[in-house]
Write a protein that holds these residues in place. Structure first.
Motif, PDB file in Angstrom:
ATOM      1  N   THR A 197       1.033   4.151  -2.986  1.00 23.21           N
ATOM      2  CA  THR A 197       0.799   5.572  -2.707  1.00 23.21           C
ATOM      3  C   THR A 197       1.966   6.429  -3.172  1.00 23.21           C
ATOM      4  O   THR A 197       1.777   7.484  -3.785  1.00 23.21           O
ATOM      5  N   TYR A 234      -6.349  10.262  -6.719  1.00 19.51           N
ATOM      6  CA  TYR A 234      -5.881   9.082  -5.997  1.00 19.51           C
ATOM      7  C   TYR A 234      -6.929   7.973  -6.048  1.00 19.51           C
ATOM      8  O   TYR A 234      -6.584   6.788  -6.217  1.00 19.51           O
ATOM      9  N   TRP A 256       0.835  -1.206   0.000  1.00 20.79           N
ATOM     10  CA  TRP A 256       0.000   0.000   0.000  1.00 20.79           C
ATOM     11  C   TRP A 256       0.870   1.257   0.000  1.00 20.79           C
ATOM     12  O   TRP A 256       0.594   2.222  -0.730  1.00 20.79           O
TER      13      TRP A 256
END
Length: 352
Positions: free
Chosen positions: A46, A96, A42
């Motif tokens: 990001t 995002y 994760w």
């Protein structure tokens, strides 16, 4: 808890180790590594979203700059360019969210640099060349370097030690691009032994025919030799140093005193434990295979992932960069996870 001493049982390969008394692979260790893998994945996803957006300018700016050489560019023209390229709009949070959806569906849109080709099609075209070239050469270099390092340490002080050590040290000092340029000049332009650019000839039709496979292997020869020569020395020296440290342990001395054959002592006792540091490096190298070799592929014009990544960065191609960075990151994380699991299987002490 029981303690197994190799000095008491010469059939046990390796140093005295503390056993947990459980025969099965502990689930807590595996779950812990899996949780760390998910968290790291994760974070990598990001960061992969943020980094391209920290670069100055956008692909639309580059396209507008080229058009402005012929005169002023109106706002309507700029908006049309942004719409055509699919430049992301809105705030970072909405971008995002769209990016996470693309990651899950593996749909990264259209390439800005190679418009109108999609990112998925370009990656699928370049990935096989990189996997065959860099992947096979990495495995070959690791196997050869490890075996040569074991033989060098076992025969230390002889010519079987001096020759690989000196050769490995010499080859390790040359950077990839310098070795590639030397091979390209002498073997390509001077001797004409191998093709100098591309993955296959323009007159060859890609397929599973023998003519295409032979032509592709000929084009991959120079990049493969470059990667093999520049990486082999590190594997040799790393395995040799780890092996020499292991040969001084008591369990190796006891195995030799029991009259075991030298090959058995070298492989089952010394090399089995000395290979663990090299195994970590191999996991990292194997994870980096997907990223290709940017410098080597650029020198030889080889259409792999490294060559594609270079052009994506130069062209500020956000969708292509994100797809490639994500693919490289995931491959490295998966390789590290598999190495951690393999470590737990080979050395029970890492599970405590």
């Amino acid at each position: 808890m029981t303690v197994v001493n190799s000095a008491a049982d010469p059939t046990v390969a390796g140093p005295p180790a503390v056993r947990t008394g459980r025969g099965s692979f502990p689930g807590r260790y595996l779950l812990g590594r899996l949780g760390l893998f998910v968290l790291t994945l994760w974070a990598a996803v990001t960061v992969n979203f943020v980094l391209p957006r920290l670069m100055p300018g956008t692909p639309a700016d580059a396209a507008v700059a080229k058009l402005s050489q012929n005169g002023p560019v109106s706002d309507a023209t700029r908006a049309a360019i942004e719409a055509q390229l699919g430049v992301p709009g809105g705030n970072l949070l909405s971008q995002y969210g769209s990016y996470l959806k693309q990651v899950v569906t593996l749909d990264f849109g259209v390439s800005y640099t190679f418009y109108p080709q999609t990112v998925s099609s370009m990656v699928s075209q370049a990935l096989p060349y990189t996997l065959v070239l860099v992947g096979l050469v990495t495995v070959l270099a690791f196997v050869l370097g490890t075996l040569i390092g074991v033989a060098s340490a076992w025969k230390r002080g002889t010519w079987l030690d001096a020759l690989p050590t000196l050769s490995g040290s010499f080859l390790s000092t040359f950077p990839y691009f310098w070795t590639a340029l030397l091979l390209l000049f002498f073997l390509g332009y001077v001797l004409h032994w191998f093709p100098t650019t591309g993955a296959y000839s323009a007159t060859t039709t890609p397929g599973l025919s023998l003519s295409f496979v032979g032509d592709a292997l000929a084009h991959a020869a120079l990049p493969a030799i470059t990667i093999l020569l520049t990486s082999l020395g590190g594997w040799i020296l790393g395995m040799r140093n780890a092996m020499i440290n292991t040969l001084g342990d008591d369990y190796v001395t006891f195995a030799e005193a029991n009259g075991l054959r030298g090959r058995t002592v070298a492989l089952r006792y010394a090399a089995r434990n000395a290979i663990l540091p090299n195994l970590t490096g191999f996991g990292l190298a194997l994870g980096g295979v997907v990223g290709g070799s940017v410098l080597v592929e650029q020198v030889f014009g080889y259409p792999g992932i490294g060559y594609l990544l270079f052009n994506a960065v130069i062209g500020q191609d956000y969708p292509l960069m994100q797809a490639l960075f994500l693919m490289i990151t995931v491959s490295v994380l998966v390789a590290n996870f598999l190495v951690d699991v393999l470590y737990g299987l080979l050395d029970p002490r890492t599970r405590r």
